[in-house]
Design a protein around this motif. Structure first.
Motif: not given
Length: 268
Positions: A15-19, A22-28
């Motif tokens: 998986r890659y981090e997609k962003g 707003i709380w700084g939690i990574p989205r994968y």
């Protein structure tokens, strides 16, 4: 693991981090979903799929350029996914090499062709002086380049000649497996055929194994012993090249095969 397998990939997930939120939690975003295949010693496995299918991502995982989140990769009896991220033994880096799509970008424009190959030989094998010169000259012979081409810069060479230099560099440390990531897609058709013939000859002479990453099924059919067709990080077909091309299981693979250009008047 079968003694005939140089590489085995089992249930690989990446998986890659997609962003970040707003709380700084990574989205994968999952890119590779439980892929499994093996590569036999001295044979070529083709990874085929459209752009974004995950084929180059799998190549990067084998090269240990990116982390995996699940599954195993076993090379020559060693489970390399057990090694800590960022810690790859030099012995593995010697045994597994890569040839990239664009030789013009992968070669240092400020280095002579000879020095590009010599640098790899000196680093991996520690050769110096006449021993280094002789080994580099032999590598130029092996890839079908006149030795005096070593005194040219990449921009003074054709695309096919540049790719031969890149192949010579990959062979500098006598690898067991070479990842060919779209290694002929930037070349014209006649040069493609020459480089494919070179790869086949080197395989026969050295017992090399290849993972051949490509979007071109025509090239894959000509070179690969087995093939996996990727769509959105999953195999839609997997097996011997003959079985996949003659008896595809999925509509996606059939659609890809139907898009292969046909020569007018020539039987399929």
């Amino acid at each position: 693991m079968s003694t005939s397998d140089i590489l085995r990939v089992e249930d690989l997930r990446i998986r890659y981090e997609k962003g970040r939120s707003i709380w700084g939690i990574p989205r994968y975003g999952d890119v590779v979903h439980g892929v499994s295949f093996s590569v036999k010693q001295g044979e070529t496995f083709g990874l085929v799929g459209e752009s974004g299918s995950g084929k180059s991502t799998i190549g990067k995982a084998i090269l240990r350029q990116i982390p995996v989140i699940g599954g195993t990769i076993t090379f020559d009896g060693q489970r390399i996914t057990d090694w800590p991220d960022g810690q790859t033994p030099l012995s593995y880096r010697r045994a597994v090499q890569v040839v990239f799509q664009s030789p013009r970008l992968s070669l240092n424009a400020r280095m002579l062709a000879r020095d590009t190959v010599a640098e790899a030989v000196a680093f991996h094998l520690g050769y110096k002086g006449s021993q280094l010169d002789g080994h580099v000259a032999q590598l130029f012979d092996d890839v079908g380049l006149p030795r005096h081409f070593g005194e040219r810069y990449p921009d003074e060479l054709s695309g096919g000649q540049q790719q031969r230099v890149a192949i010579a560099r990959a062979l500098a440390c006598d690898p067991k497996l070479v990842i060919c990531d779209e290694a002929v897609s930037a070349l014209d058709v006649s040069t493609q055929a020459q480089v494919i013939a070179l790869l086949r000859r080197l395989q026969q002479e050295r017992g090399l194994s290849y993972v051949f990453i490509s979007h071109d099924l025509g090239v894959v059919r000509n070179l690969c012993h087995s093939v996996g067709v990727l769509q959105h990080g999953r195999f839609t077909d997997l097996g011997s090249t003959q079985s996949v091309f003659e008896r595809p299981k999925s509509q996606y693979t059939r659609d890809l095969l139907s898009a292969i250009p046909r020569v007018p008047g020539k039987a399929a």
